[in-house]
Motif scaffolding. Structure first.
Motif, short mmCIF file in Angstrom:
data_model
loop_
_atom_site.label_atom_id
_atom_site.label_comp_id
_atom_site.label_asym_id
_atom_site.label_seq_id
_atom_site.Cartn_x
_atom_site.Cartn_y
_atom_site.Cartn_z
N VAL A 1 14.22 -64.29 -1.52
CA VAL A 1 12.98 -64.90 -1.97
C VAL A 1 12.01 -64.87 -0.80
CG1 VAL A 1 14.04 -66.42 -3.68
CG2 VAL A 1 13.66 -67.25 -1.35
N PHE A 2 10.75 -65.10 -1.13
CA PHE A 2 9.73 -65.20 -0.10
C PHE A 2 9.18 -66.61 -0.16
CE2 PHE A 2 10.16 -60.81 -1.12
CZ PHE A 2 10.03 -60.16 0.10
N ILE A 3 9.01 -67.21 1.02
CA ILE A 3 8.49 -68.56 1.11
C ILE A 3 7.24 -68.51 1.99
CG2 ILE A 3 8.96 -70.93 1.84
CD1 ILE A 3 11.91 -70.41 1.22
N ASP A 4 6.20 -69.18 1.48
CA ASP A 4 4.92 -69.16 2.17
C ASP A 4 4.91 -70.22 3.27
OD1 ASP A 4 1.87 -68.10 1.33
OD2 ASP A 4 1.97 -69.89 2.59
N PHE A 5 4.67 -69.77 4.50
CA PHE A 5 4.47 -70.65 5.64
C PHE A 5 3.10 -70.37 6.21
CE2 PHE A 5 9.07 -70.77 5.36
CZ PHE A 5 9.37 -72.08 5.69
N TRP A 6 2.16 -71.26 5.92
CA TRP A 6 0.79 -71.16 6.45
C TRP A 6 0.15 -69.81 6.15
CZ3 TRP A 6 4.92 -73.06 9.34
CH2 TRP A 6 4.98 -74.45 9.37
N GLY A 7 0.27 -69.37 4.88
CA GLY A 7 -0.38 -68.15 4.43
C GLY A 7 0.39 -66.87 4.69
N ASP A 8 1.55 -66.98 5.28
CA ASP A 8 2.36 -65.79 5.58
C ASP A 8 3.69 -65.89 4.84
OD1 ASP A 8 2.96 -63.39 6.82
OD2 ASP A 8 3.61 -64.33 8.69
N LYS A 9 4.01 -64.88 4.05
CA LYS A 9 5.27 -64.89 3.28
C LYS A 9 6.42 -64.40 4.17
CE LYS A 9 3.44 -65.45 -1.04
NZ LYS A 9 2.18 -65.93 -0.57
N LYS A 10 7.44 -65.22 4.29
CA LYS A 10 8.64 -64.88 5.06
C LYS A 10 9.80 -64.69 4.09
CE LYS A 10 6.76 -65.85 9.11
NZ LYS A 10 6.32 -64.77 9.94
N VAL A 11 10.65 -63.71 4.37
CA VAL A 11 11.78 -63.43 3.49
C VAL A 11 12.99 -64.29 3.90
CG1 VAL A 11 12.68 -61.47 4.83
CG2 VAL A 11 13.16 -61.60 2.39
N PHE A 12 13.68 -64.83 2.88
CA PHE A 12 14.91 -65.59 3.09
C PHE A 12 15.95 -65.06 2.11
CE2 PHE A 12 11.60 -68.25 4.72
CZ PHE A 12 12.15 -68.77 5.89
N TYR A 13 17.18 -64.92 2.58
CA TYR A 13 18.25 -64.36 1.76
C TYR A 13 19.07 -65.46 1.11
CZ TYR A 13 16.72 -60.05 3.74
OH TYR A 13 15.94 -58.97 4.08
N VAL A 14 19.27 -65.32 -0.20
CA VAL A 14 19.99 -66.32 -0.98
C VAL A 14 21.48 -66.06 -0.84
CG1 VAL A 14 20.36 -67.28 -3.29
CG2 VAL A 14 18.06 -66.53 -2.59
N GLU A 15 22.20 -67.09 -0.40
CA GLU A 15 23.64 -66.98 -0.22
C GLU A 15 24.39 -67.44 -1.47
OE1 GLU A 15 26.48 -69.41 2.67
OE2 GLU A 15 25.16 -68.02 3.76
N GLU A 16 23.87 -68.49 -2.12
CA GLU A 16 24.56 -69.03 -3.29
C GLU A 16 23.57 -69.75 -4.20
OE1 GLU A 16 28.27 -72.10 -4.26
OE2 GLU A 16 27.98 -71.41 -2.20
N VAL A 17 23.84 -69.71 -5.51
CA VAL A 17 23.04 -70.42 -6.51
C VAL A 17 23.98 -71.32 -7.30
CG1 VAL A 17 21.60 -70.17 -8.58
CG2 VAL A 17 21.46 -68.45 -6.76
N LYS A 18 23.60 -72.59 -7.45
CA LYS A 18 24.39 -73.54 -8.24
C LYS A 18 23.53 -74.05 -9.39
CE LYS A 18 27.40 -75.55 -4.73
NZ LYS A 18 27.77 -76.80 -4.02
#
Length: 170
Positions: A38-55
């Motif tokens: 997923v991408f998460i917005d930090f102060w106008g900049d999208k950073k990628v984060f990898y999903v390890e698990e979904v519950k």
């Protein structure tokens, strides 16, 4: 914003192992288990984060991101919006769209414009769109496919089926 779809917001921590509870904003729940980033917005900049698990937690969901293993690490995500890249939507079924696509769309029924989508909110039964008329009055329409004749996200046009009644009374 064109290259991303807003899918959820992080609403709280979940447990002590780095999980965060999310509120979904789109008809994306059946695809969460396939989500690897997923991408998460930090102060106008999208950073990628990898999903390890979904519950699946009751009627909500919790996510665990790789390398975020406790409450302190995961705390930075609270209140942040989650996006997926448009390119990751290639294999999604027809009639999958994001709330971003709908907001600002003109709403028509029987070729008459009845208003503009100004907001969308989630209820236990289904999502609901808020349509504002020219006279600033608002009315609500359940966001269910049976009510929609056609939606064009490029032109931002939502056409309701003729038989759908909406309440625009005072």
């Amino acid at each position: 914003m064109k290259n991303y779809f807003l899918i959820a917001k992080v609403i709280s921590l979940f447990g002590r192992n780095g999980f965060v509870k999310i509120e979904l904003f789109s008809n994306f729940s059946e695809h969460l288990n396939e989500l690897n980033k997923v991408f998460i917005d930090f102060w106008g900049d999208k950073k990628v984060f990898y999903v390890e698990e979904v519950k699946h937690v009751g009627n909500a969901f919790a996510l665990k991101f790789k390398n975020f293993n406790d409450e302190r690490d995961a705390g930075i995500f609270i209140g942040r919006d989650l996006f997926v890249a448009k390119d990751d939507f290639i294999n999604l079924p027809e009639n999958t769209f994001s709330f971003n696509d709908l907001i600002g769309s003109k709403v028509f029924q029987s070729s008459a414009e009845i208003g503009i989508v100004t907001d969308i909110f989630t209820t236990p039964a289904n999502d609901v769109i808020v349509v504002k008329k020219d006279n600033d009055k608002e009315f609500l329409i359940p966001l269910v496919l049976e009510f929609i004749e056609e939606f064009d996200p490029e032109k931002k046009i939502l056409i309701l089926k003729k038989e759908i009644a909406y309440d625009d009374e005072d």
